[in-house]
Design a protein around this motif. Structure first.
Motif, PDB file in Angstrom:
ATOM      1  N   GLU A  94      27.090  28.123 -30.088  1.00  0.00           N
ATOM      2  CA  GLU A  94      26.879  26.936 -29.259  1.00  0.00           C
ATOM      3  C   GLU A  94      25.468  26.949 -28.642  1.00  0.00           C
ATOM      4  OE1 GLU A  94      27.940  24.026 -28.505  1.00  0.00           O
ATOM      5  OE2 GLU A  94      29.285  24.360 -30.167  1.00  0.00           O
ATOM      6  N   LYS A  95      25.020  25.787 -28.224  1.00  0.00           N
ATOM      7  CA  LYS A  95      23.728  25.688 -27.534  1.00  0.00           C
ATOM      8  C   LYS A  95      23.891  26.055 -26.079  1.00  0.00           C
ATOM      9  CE  LYS A  95      24.020  22.843 -24.819  1.00  0.00           C
ATOM     10  NZ  LYS A  95      24.923  22.626 -23.638  1.00  0.00           N
ATOM     11  N   PRO A  96      22.886  26.516 -25.387  1.00  0.00           N
ATOM     12  CA  PRO A  96      21.631  26.996 -25.960  1.00  0.00           C
ATOM     13  C   PRO A  96      21.889  28.328 -26.668  1.00  0.00           C
ATOM     14  CG  PRO A  96      21.720  27.526 -23.630  1.00  0.00           C
ATOM     15  CD  PRO A  96      22.953  26.718 -23.918  1.00  0.00           C
ATOM     16  N   SER A 152      19.078   8.546 -22.319  1.00  0.00           N
ATOM     17  CA  SER A 152      19.851   8.825 -21.100  1.00  0.00           C
ATOM     18  C   SER A 152      20.880   9.908 -21.368  1.00  0.00           C
ATOM     19  CB  SER A 152      20.622   7.583 -20.630  1.00  0.00           C
ATOM     20  OG  SER A 152      19.735   6.535 -20.367  1.00  0.00           O
ATOM     21  N   HIS A 153      21.041  10.785 -20.389  1.00  0.00           N
ATOM     22  CA  HIS A 153      22.071  11.824 -20.482  1.00  0.00           C
ATOM     23  C   HIS A 153      22.799  11.852 -19.143  1.00  0.00           C
ATOM     24  CE1 HIS A 153      23.231  15.996 -22.185  1.00  0.00           C
ATOM     25  NE2 HIS A 153      24.160  15.579 -21.354  1.00  0.00           N
ATOM     26  N   ARG A 154      24.002  11.300 -19.147  1.00  0.00           N
ATOM     27  CA  ARG A 154      24.729  11.161 -17.878  1.00  0.00           C
ATOM     28  C   ARG A 154      26.129  11.762 -18.018  1.00  0.00           C
ATOM     29  NH1 ARG A 154      23.148   4.854 -17.816  1.00  0.00           N
ATOM     30  NH2 ARG A 154      20.891   5.148 -17.945  1.00  0.00           N
ATOM     31  N   ASN A 155      26.475  12.579 -17.052  1.00  0.00           N
ATOM     32  CA  ASN A 155      27.793  13.230 -17.039  1.00  0.00           C
ATOM     33  C   ASN A 155      28.554  12.794 -15.792  1.00  0.00           C
ATOM     34  OD1 ASN A 155      26.029  14.928 -18.617  1.00  0.00           O
ATOM     35  ND2 ASN A 155      27.530  16.537 -18.486  1.00  0.00           N
ATOM     36  N   PRO A 156      29.872  12.741 -15.856  1.00  0.00           N
ATOM     37  CA  PRO A 156      30.622  12.451 -14.623  1.00  0.00           C
ATOM     38  C   PRO A 156      30.462  13.569 -13.606  1.00  0.00           C
ATOM     39  CG  PRO A 156      32.121  12.908 -16.461  1.00  0.00           C
ATOM     40  CD  PRO A 156      30.739  12.863 -17.034  1.00  0.00           C
ATOM     41  N   GLU A 170      21.082  23.512 -20.376  1.00  0.00           N
ATOM     42  CA  GLU A 170      22.408  23.096 -20.865  1.00  0.00           C
ATOM     43  C   GLU A 170      22.476  21.607 -21.190  1.00  0.00           C
ATOM     44  OE1 GLU A 170      25.177  24.874 -21.354  1.00  0.00           O
ATOM     45  OE2 GLU A 170      24.773  26.762 -20.325  1.00  0.00           O
ATOM     46  N   THR A 171      21.719  20.806 -20.457  1.00  0.00           N
ATOM     47  CA  THR A 171      21.900  19.350 -20.559  1.00  0.00           C
ATOM     48  C   THR A 171      20.763  18.708 -21.356  1.00  0.00           C
ATOM     49  OG1 THR A 171      23.143  19.359 -18.490  1.00  0.00           O
ATOM     50  CG2 THR A 171      22.215  17.260 -19.167  1.00  0.00           C
ATOM     51  N   PHE A 172      19.554  18.683 -20.776  1.00  0.00           N
ATOM     52  CA  PHE A 172      18.443  18.013 -21.471  1.00  0.00           C
ATOM     53  C   PHE A 172      18.091  18.680 -22.799  1.00  0.00           C
ATOM     54  CE2 PHE A 172      16.837  16.342 -17.168  1.00  0.00           C
ATOM     55  CZ  PHE A 172      17.247  15.039 -17.423  1.00  0.00           C
ATOM     56  N   ILE A 173      18.508  19.924 -22.984  1.00  0.00           N
ATOM     57  CA  ILE A 173      18.170  20.604 -24.247  1.00  0.00           C
ATOM     58  C   ILE A 173      18.713  19.814 -25.446  1.00  0.00           C
ATOM     59  CG2 ILE A 173      20.178  22.162 -24.419  1.00  0.00           C
ATOM     60  CD1 ILE A 173      17.961  24.391 -25.031  1.00  0.00           C
ATOM     61  N   HIS A 174      19.805  19.086 -25.240  1.00  0.00           N
ATOM     62  CA  HIS A 174      20.321  18.237 -26.334  1.00  0.00           C
ATOM     63  C   HIS A 174      19.266  17.200 -26.738  1.00  0.00           C
ATOM     64  CE1 HIS A 174      24.536  19.424 -26.632  1.00  0.00           C
ATOM     65  NE2 HIS A 174      24.694  19.334 -25.326  1.00  0.00           N
ATOM     66  N   GLU A 175      18.649  16.570 -25.732  1.00  0.00           N
ATOM     67  CA  GLU A 175      17.660  15.529 -26.053  1.00  0.00           C
ATOM     68  C   GLU A 175      16.418  16.146 -26.694  1.00  0.00           C
ATOM     69  OE1 GLU A 175      19.629  15.263 -23.300  1.00  0.00           O
ATOM     70  OE2 GLU A 175      20.620  13.542 -24.225  1.00  0.00           O
ATOM     71  N   GLY A 229      31.290   8.644 -15.852  1.00  0.00           N
ATOM     72  CA  GLY A 229      31.611   8.951 -17.241  1.00  0.00           C
ATOM     73  C   GLY A 229      30.482   9.633 -17.987  1.00  0.00           C
ATOM     74  N   TYR A 230      30.805  10.096 -19.181  1.00  0.00           N
ATOM     75  CA  TYR A 230      29.835  10.751 -20.065  1.00  0.00           C
ATOM     76  C   TYR A 230      29.166   9.651 -20.876  1.00  0.00           C
ATOM     77  CZ  TYR A 230      27.928  14.237 -23.246  1.00  0.00           C
ATOM     78  OH  TYR A 230      27.067  15.038 -23.959  1.00  0.00           O
ATOM     79  N   ASP A 231      27.892   9.453 -20.631  1.00  0.00           N
ATOM     80  CA  ASP A 231      27.208   8.255 -21.102  1.00  0.00           C
ATOM     81  C   ASP A 231      25.890   8.682 -21.755  1.00  0.00           C
ATOM     82  OD1 ASP A 231      26.279   5.694 -21.414  1.00  0.00           O
ATOM     83  OD2 ASP A 231      26.150   5.225 -19.270  1.00  0.00           O
TER      84      ASP A 231
HETATM   85  C1  ISE Z   1      27.458  20.804 -21.564  1.00  0.00           C
HETATM   86  O1  ISE Z   1      27.326  22.172 -21.828  1.00  0.00           O
HETATM   87  C2  ISE Z   1      27.194  20.030 -22.798  1.00  0.00           C
HETATM   88  O2  ISE Z   1      26.827  20.513 -23.809  1.00  0.00           O
HETATM   89  C3  ISE Z   1      27.273  18.574 -22.605  1.00  0.00           C
HETATM   90  O3  ISE Z   1      27.013  17.899 -23.789  1.00  0.00           O
HETATM   91  C4  ISE Z   1      26.255  18.187 -21.571  1.00  0.00           C
HETATM   92  O4  ISE Z   1      26.360  16.809 -21.347  1.00  0.00           O
HETATM   93  C5  ISE Z   1      26.498  18.916 -20.271  1.00  0.00           C
HETATM   94  O5  ISE Z   1      25.537  18.537 -19.337  1.00  0.00           O
HETATM   95  C6  ISE Z   1      26.442  20.406 -20.506  1.00  0.00           C
HETATM   96  O6  ISE Z   1      26.728  21.079 -19.312  1.00  0.00           O
END
Ligand code: ISE
Length: 319
Positions: A94-96, A152-156, A170-175, A229-231
């Motif tokens: 899993e990331k990271p 945009s990266h938004r979590n509940p 954990e979060t922006f690394i996806h973008e 929500g997760y947006d």
């Molecule tokens: C979580 O680990 C994830 O991978 C989610 O996609 C992300 O939105 C969240 O912020 C992370 O904590």
């Protein structure tokens, strides 16, 4: 040929991967699992044929285990990835992938020693049908040269322990990964803004600006305690128009609307990522996300942490 798999970490993410693995009994046998929280293993509802190991090393070393899936907390990844590679086993992590450049260097050295890429990383956006449809349009030049992007990266909510550094790791690394993959560029600088501190000391929302080797500027807004929500949004703008994830909803049949959690929004993508990994292993290829990709995304995240602290634009280091 049946591949023996060991799964480290049986929380929400590990359970999703277990379900995908168990859905391929012709190719995969889940030999064993490890999680320090035994209740999570119980929640995974595994058959008695899946052994529960007392520690991750015993699972990694087991002779019937060919492949390792790592879905434990990020701080625990490095030692298990390194142990797996030392044992000559292929890894889906899993990331990271890891959280320091030193750990990346160790992984790089081990892969070089074995003469092949041995690590697949769970950046699931690359397997999401909406992101894939967007990438296909960009690749065929639908909007011409890209000038900028708005993501945009938004979590509940996030766990109480979540820090500003986690926001990057954990979060922006996806973008960071998605942008490199979508546009085929490297990220060169990062700056971060945001003043509002939540009651538990997290800066939220945060606003990131990236510049790239392709001359693009990309803005990402994060709001990870939004309560609604997760947006996840992504729009890229080019010389002949723009494309957003929502443009593909009807064609692809996946909703881009805010959902309760990341698990529901990216359910299909998680399954496809594991499927693609097993297919790669069976055909002795690597078509997925490599440790090099993870290293580049981590470099951006680490520079992002620096930018959070200094308030200045930080260059992204190249090695
Ligand atoms: C979580 O680990 C994830 O991978 C989610 O996609 C992300 O939105 C969240 O912020 C992370 O904590």
């Amino acid at each position: 040929m049946s591949l023996g798999v060991g799964v480290i970490g049986c929380g929400a993410m590990g359970q999703i991967h277990l379900r995908s693995l168990l859905a391929r009994p012709a190719d995969v046998r889940v030999v064993g699992v490890y999680d320090p929280h035994l209740d999570r293993i119980g929640a995974a509802g595994l058959s008695t044929e899946v052994a529960v190991f007392p520690d991750s090393r015993a699972l990694i070393r087991h002779s019937e285990v060919d492949l390792i899936v790592i879905a434990s907390p990020a701080s625990l990844h490095a030692s298990d990835v390194v142990a797996s590679l030392e044992a000559g086993k292929l890894v889906y992590c899993e990331k990271p992938l890891v959280t320091s450049m030193d750990d990346h260097h160790r992984i790089r050295a081990l892969e070089a020693h074995h003469g092949r890429a041995m690590v697949w990383v769970g950046f699931m956006r690359r397997f999401d049908p909406l992101f894939q449809a967007l990438k296909a349009d960009l690749d065929r030049g639908a909007i011409g040269a890209i000038s900028h992007g708005i993501l945009s990266h938004r979590n509940p909510s996030v766990p109480p322990s979540f820090t500003d550094a986690d926001y990057m790791l954990e979060t922006f690394i996806h973008e960071f990964d998605a942008l490199r993959w979508l546009v085929g560029v490297e990220i060169e600088t990062i700056s971060v803004g945001g003043e509002h501190r939540t009651a538990r000391g997290l800066t939220d929302p945060q606003f990131v600006t990236l510049t790239t080797s392709g001359g693009q500027r990309v803005v990402i807004d994060g709001h990870i305690t939004n309560g609604y929500g997760y947006d996840i949004r992504c729009e890229l703008v080019g010389e002949r128009g723009s494309r957003s994830l929502v443009d593909y909803v009807d064609r692809v049949g996946i909703s881009a609307a805010p959902q309760a959690t990341w698990a529901t929004r990216f359910e299909a993508a998680y399954r496809s990522a594991i499927e693609a990994w097993i297919d790669d292993v069976l055909s002795q290829k690597h078509t997925g996300v490599t440790s090099h990709d993870a290293e580049r995304a981590l470099a951006v995240a680490l520079s992002g942490i620096e930018a959070q602290k200094t308030g200045r634009t930080a260059p992204v280091r190249t090695s």
